[in-house]
Design a protein around this motif. Structure first.
Motif, PDB file in Angstrom:
ATOM      1  N   GLY A  79       0.806  -1.218   0.000  1.00 36.83           N
ATOM      2  CA  GLY A  79       0.000   0.000   0.000  1.00 36.83           C
ATOM      3  C   GLY A  79       0.834   1.259   0.000  1.00 36.83           C
ATOM      4  N   ASN A  80       0.553   2.157   0.942  1.00 33.47           N
ATOM      5  CA  ASN A  80       1.267   3.427   1.048  1.00 33.47           C
ATOM      6  C   ASN A  80       2.429   3.306   2.025  1.00 33.47           C
ATOM      7  OD1 ASN A  80       1.398   6.262   0.272  1.00 33.47           O
ATOM      8  ND2 ASN A  80       0.918   6.674   2.417  1.00 33.47           N
ATOM      9  N   LEU A  81       3.195   2.234   1.891  1.00 29.93           N
ATOM     10  CA  LEU A  81       4.316   1.967   2.793  1.00 29.93           C
ATOM     11  C   LEU A  81       5.552   1.626   1.964  1.00 29.93           C
ATOM     12  CD1 LEU A  81       2.407  -0.354   5.307  1.00 29.93           C
ATOM     13  CD2 LEU A  81       2.962   2.064   5.662  1.00 29.93           C
ATOM     14  N   ARG A 126       7.980   3.817 -12.079  1.00 30.78           N
ATOM     15  CA  ARG A 126       8.901   3.053 -11.236  1.00 30.78           C
ATOM     16  C   ARG A 126       8.140   1.929 -10.526  1.00 30.78           C
ATOM     17  NH1 ARG A 126      13.418   6.580 -10.460  1.00 30.78           N
ATOM     18  NH2 ARG A 126      13.627   7.625 -12.485  1.00 30.78           N
ATOM     19  N   ILE A 127       8.851   0.830 -10.300  1.00 30.72           N
ATOM     20  CA  ILE A 127       8.206  -0.342  -9.707  1.00 30.72           C
ATOM     21  C   ILE A 127       7.882  -0.115  -8.231  1.00 30.72           C
ATOM     22  CG2 ILE A 127       8.532  -2.782  -9.119  1.00 30.72           C
ATOM     23  CD1 ILE A 127      10.240  -3.077 -11.585  1.00 30.72           C
ATOM     24  N   TYR A 128       8.784   0.562  -7.529  1.00 28.87           N
ATOM     25  CA  TYR A 128       8.668   0.616  -6.071  1.00 28.87           C
ATOM     26  C   TYR A 128       8.258   2.001  -5.580  1.00 28.87           C
ATOM     27  CZ  TYR A 128      11.075  -3.807  -6.551  1.00 28.87           C
ATOM     28  OH  TYR A 128      11.406  -5.086  -6.917  1.00 28.87           O
ATOM     29  N   ASN A 129       7.583   2.014  -4.432  1.00 26.70           N
ATOM     30  CA  ASN A 129       7.124   3.260  -3.837  1.00 26.70           C
ATOM     31  C   ASN A 129       8.283   4.203  -3.540  1.00 26.70           C
ATOM     32  OD1 ASN A 129       4.467   2.504  -3.868  1.00 26.70           O
ATOM     33  ND2 ASN A 129       4.298   2.097  -1.669  1.00 26.70           N
ATOM     34  N   ALA A 130       8.052   5.482  -3.783  1.00 28.93           N
ATOM     35  CA  ALA A 130       9.023   6.523  -3.454  1.00 28.93           C
ATOM     36  C   ALA A 130       8.244   7.805  -3.170  1.00 28.93           C
ATOM     37  CB  ALA A 130      10.013   6.741  -4.595  1.00 28.93           C
ATOM     38  N   PRO A 131       8.790   8.705  -2.352  1.00 26.37           N
ATOM     39  CA  PRO A 131       8.067   9.936  -2.020  1.00 26.37           C
ATOM     40  C   PRO A 131       8.048  10.912  -3.196  1.00 26.37           C
ATOM     41  CG  PRO A 131      10.253   9.982  -1.054  1.00 26.37           C
ATOM     42  CD  PRO A 131      10.083   8.621  -1.648  1.00 26.37           C
ATOM     43  N   TRP A 132       7.097  11.784  -3.187  1.00 22.11           N
ATOM     44  CA  TRP A 132       6.986  12.822  -4.209  1.00 22.11           C
ATOM     45  C   TRP A 132       6.732  14.164  -3.540  1.00 22.11           C
ATOM     46  CZ3 TRP A 132       2.478  15.705  -4.490  1.00 22.11           C
ATOM     47  CH2 TRP A 132       1.374  15.190  -3.794  1.00 22.11           C
ATOM     48  N   LEU A 176       0.777  12.834   2.457  1.00 21.43           N
ATOM     49  CA  LEU A 176       0.732  12.535   3.888  1.00 21.43           C
ATOM     50  C   LEU A 176       1.073  11.080   4.151  1.00 21.43           C
ATOM     51  CD1 LEU A 176      -2.432  14.387   5.279  1.00 21.43           C
ATOM     52  CD2 LEU A 176      -0.027  15.045   5.489  1.00 21.43           C
ATOM     53  N   ALA A 177       1.763  10.844   5.274  1.00 21.21           N
ATOM     54  CA  ALA A 177       2.098   9.482   5.686  1.00 21.21           C
ATOM     55  C   ALA A 177       0.834   8.654   5.837  1.00 21.21           C
ATOM     56  CB  ALA A 177       2.875   9.516   6.999  1.00 21.21           C
ATOM     57  N   ASN A 178       0.940   7.378   5.455  1.00 19.30           N
ATOM     58  CA  ASN A 178      -0.155   6.419   5.537  1.00 19.30           C
ATOM     59  C   ASN A 178      -1.345   6.790   4.660  1.00 19.30           C
ATOM     60  OD1 ASN A 178       1.174   4.783   7.533  1.00 19.30           O
ATOM     61  ND2 ASN A 178       0.655   6.380   9.029  1.00 19.30           N
ATOM     62  N   GLN A 217       1.592   9.598   0.602  1.00 18.12           N
ATOM     63  CA  GLN A 217       3.008   9.959   0.683  1.00 18.12           C
ATOM     64  C   GLN A 217       3.845   9.410  -0.466  1.00 18.12           C
ATOM     65  OE1 GLN A 217       4.853   8.632   4.308  1.00 18.12           O
ATOM     66  NE2 GLN A 217       6.605  10.024   4.080  1.00 18.12           N
ATOM     67  N   TYR A 218       3.506   8.197  -0.963  1.00 15.18           N
ATOM     68  CA  TYR A 218       4.355   7.535  -1.944  1.00 15.18           C
ATOM     69  C   TYR A 218       3.615   7.330  -3.265  1.00 15.18           C
ATOM     70  CZ  TYR A 218       6.953   6.489   2.299  1.00 15.18           C
ATOM     71  OH  TYR A 218       7.638   6.603   3.484  1.00 15.18           O
ATOM     72  N   VAL A 219       4.417   7.173  -4.327  1.00 12.49           N
ATOM     73  CA  VAL A 219       3.866   6.931  -5.652  1.00 12.49           C
ATOM     74  C   VAL A 219       4.714   5.864  -6.339  1.00 12.49           C
ATOM     75  CG1 VAL A 219       5.251   8.742  -6.768  1.00 12.49           C
ATOM     76  CG2 VAL A 219       3.088   8.033  -7.805  1.00 12.49           C
ATOM     77  N   SER A 220       4.085   5.039  -7.168  1.00 11.18           N
ATOM     78  CA  SER A 220       4.777   4.028  -7.977  1.00 11.18           C
ATOM     79  C   SER A 220       3.858   3.664  -9.127  1.00 11.18           C
ATOM     80  CB  SER A 220       5.102   2.781  -7.144  1.00 11.18           C
ATOM     81  OG  SER A 220       3.908   2.127  -6.745  1.00 11.18           O
ATOM     82  N   ALA A 221       4.314   2.752  -9.989  1.00 11.82           N
ATOM     83  CA  ALA A 221       3.498   2.359 -11.134  1.00 11.82           C
ATOM     84  C   ALA A 221       2.174   1.742 -10.694  1.00 11.82           C
ATOM     85  CB  ALA A 221       4.278   1.376 -12.007  1.00 11.82           C
TER      86      ALA A 221
END
Length: 459
Positions: free
Chosen positions: A256-258, A379-385, A427-429, A432-436
C-alpha cells in the motif's frame, strides 16, 4: 524446390540444383542433388549439401538451374543417346535492389535482465503487406566477434499471433515484419541484449523458374544494435553470483502506502558439481533504500537462508544457505526462500521518477473552487513525491488575497516570499508515496473566492 500446378516429383526422381555466379564474379558454379524416395510436391536441399561448394555469396550469384531426371520424365533424343530429363532455369540478379529494408531491435527487462523482445524489419520500399505474406525472413543475431548467437525467423504470415508476422505500425503505411526471438524458447535460452551487438537478415521470395523472369528473390538487411541501456538495478537483484548458479524471483510490490515489502526467491545449481551457494545484494538500491539488514527490526521475518555478512560502507549484503541447504547438488533448486523488509529508510525525492499535473476541478463556482493533483510514476517501487505549486497559475491571484485555503491529504508548506506558492507533499499512511501500481489523483486544495473574477484569464 516445390512443384506447382498439380505436378509432383515421382519416386526415384533425382533433382539437381546448380547455382552459378554472375558474369565477372570469381565464384565457381555449384551443383547439389537429392533423390525423392516417394512421390512429393517439394524437395529440400539441407545446408550440408552445399558443404563442398565453399563460400557462396548470394550477392554474386546470377543463375539457378534445376534438372529433374527419372523414368517418368519425357525422353529427348541426342547425339549421345536418349536423355531422360526436364530442365528449367532462371538467369539474372538474385538480389532485389528495388526493396529497401531497415531493421531494429527492441528489448524488455525481466527480473533485472534485459532481453531482446522483438526484431522489427521495415520494408521501406518495394513491397506491400500482401506481397510479403508467404515469403520468408531469416535473421542471424550476432555477437561482438561476428559469430552467431541465435537464428530466428520463418515464413511470414499476417495472422496476429504468428511467430513471424507482417503488419503496418501505427502512423505508417509501409509494412513491418515482426519476430519475437523468445518465441517457443525457455527463458534460459532467451537472447540477452548484452550478448547481441548486430543482426544480419535475408528476406526471401519464391522464385519461379521456367517462366518469364520474375523479380529477384532475395533482399539483405543488416543493422548494428545500439548497446542496451543497462536495466534499472534493484536491491533484490543479485550483484554477485557464482556462474554455476541462477537466481530468480517474482518482482515484489510495496504494501500500500508503505515502503515495507516481502521478497521470495529461488537459487538453482545448473552445473554438474555441488556448489556452496551465496547471493550478494546491494541494499543502497530500491526498494531497500540503504536498509541495514542486520539492524534490529529491519527484517520482520526471514526463511531459508542466513546472513553471512553486511558491509555498511558498500551496502553489500551476503546471504547463504545453512545446514542441509548450504550446498546445492547438481540440478537442485532451493525455492521459496525470502524475507519481509519491515523498517525501510525514507528515500530522497527524485523528481525524475514521477510526473504531476494540477487542475481546477470541474463544476467550480464563485463560492467553492477545488484544485486536483495527479501524480504518476513508471517506477516499480514506492518513493516519495513533492512539487511546488503556484495557485496563481490556476486561479486569479487577486481572488486568493485574504482567503483561507484548505489543504487536504497533503502537507503544504508556504514558499518564502510568495503569497500563492506552496511545497506540496503527500501525507504518511495516505498519499506519501507513488509508484506504477500506486498512482495518486485527489483534491488537495479548496477555497471560496466570494464572488466572480477568480477564473482564468484574469481581468
Amino acid at each position: 524446390m516445390r512443384a506447382e500446378g498439380g505436378a509432383s516429383f515421382a519416386a526415384g526422381d533425382t533433382i539437381k540444383l546448380m547455382v552459378a555466379p554472375a558474369a565477372g564474379q570469381p565464384s565457381a558454379p555449384c551443383e547439389v542433388r537429392a533423390t525423392s524416395a516417394t512421390a512429393v510436391t517439394a524437395v529440400s536441399f539441407p545446408a550440408a549439401s552445399f558443404a563442398a561448394c565453399g563460400a557462396l555469396r548470394i550477392d554474386r550469384l546470377g543463375t539457378a538451374a534445376v534438372a529433374v531426371s527419372g523414368a517418368q520424365v519425357a525422353v529427348a533424343a541426342s547425339s549421345v543417346g536418349d536423355v531422360r530429363s526436364a530442365l528449367t532455369s532462371h538467369s539474372g540478379p538474385v538480389l532485389n535492389v528495388d526493396r529497401e529494408l531497415v531493421a531494429r531491435a527492441e528489448t524488455v527487462v525481466d527480473a533485472g535482465v534485459s532481453y531482446l523482445s522483438r526484431i522489427a524489419v521495415t520494408v521501406a520500399r518495394g513491397a506491400t503487406v500482401e506481397d510479403l505474406v508467404g515469403e520468408r525472413l531469416d535473421v542471424a543475431l550476432l555477437r561482438a566477434d561476428g559469430t552467431v548467437r541465435a537464428r530466428v525467423g520463418g515464413v511470414i504470415s499476417a495472422a496476429a499471433n504468428a511467430a513471424v508476422r507482417v503488419t503496418t505500425e501505427t502512423g505508417s503505411a509501409v509494412p513491418t515484419i515482426l519476430i519475437d526471438p523468445r518465441a517457443n524458447l525457455p527463458k534460459s535460452s532467451w537472447p540477452r541484449s548484452a550478448d547481441v551487438t548486430g543482426l544480419s537478415g535475408l528476406l526471401l521470395a519464391s522464385q519461379r523458374i521456367g517462366e518469364a523472369p520474375s523479380a529477384a528473390p532475395a533482399s539483405l538487411v543488416s543493422a548494428a544494435l545500439q548497446p542496451a541501456t543497462p536495466p534499472l538495478q534493484y536491491g533484490v537483484d543479485a550483484v554477485a553470483l557464482d556462474s554455476r548458479l541462477t537466481y530468480t524471483y517474482t518482482t515484489p510490490r510495496n504494501d500500500g502506502n508503505l515502503l515495507s515489502f516481502c521478497h521470495t526467491f529461488s537459487v538453482t545449481n545448473t552445473s554438474a558439481q555441488p556448489v556452496t551457494w551465496q547471493v550478494v545484494f546491494d541494499t543502497s538500491l530500491p526498494p531497500l533504500w540503504g536498509m541495514d539488514p542486520t539492524k534490529a527490526g529491519a527484517i520482520g521475518s526471514q526463511w531459508g537462508y542466513v546472513t553471512k555478512s553486511y558491509v555498511a560502507a558498500t551496502h553489500l549484503w551476503t546471504i547463504a544457505g545453512s545446514g542441509a541447504n548450504a550446498v546445492l547438488q547438481p540440478g537442485q533448486t532451493l525455492s521459496g526462500m525470502g524475507y519481509c523488509a519491515a523498517d525501510v529508510p525514507q528515500p530522497p525525492v527524485d523528481p525524475s521518477g514521477f510526473t504531476t499535473a494540477v487542475s481546477v476541478v470541474a463544476g467550480a463556482t464563485d463560492y467553492h473552487v477545488q484544485l486536483r493533483v495527479s501524480v504518476r510514476s513508471d517506477r516499480i517501487y514506492n518513493a516519495p513525491w513533492e512539487i511546488t505549486v503556484d495557485l496563481a497559475d490556476y486561479v486569479c491571484a487577486a481572488s486568493l488575497t485574504g482567503k483561507a485555503i484548505t489543504f487536504s491529504r497533503v502537507q503544504a508548506t508556504p514558499v518564502a516570499g510568495s503569497r500563492t506558492k506552496y511545497v506540496i507533499r503527500g501525507l504518511a499512511n495516505d498519499t506519501q508515496y507513488v509508484s506504477a501500481s500506486h498512482s495518486r489523483d485527489f483534491v488537495f486544495a479548496s477555497y471560496s473566492p466570494g464572488g466572480p473574477g477568480w477564473a482564468k484569464p484574469c481581468r
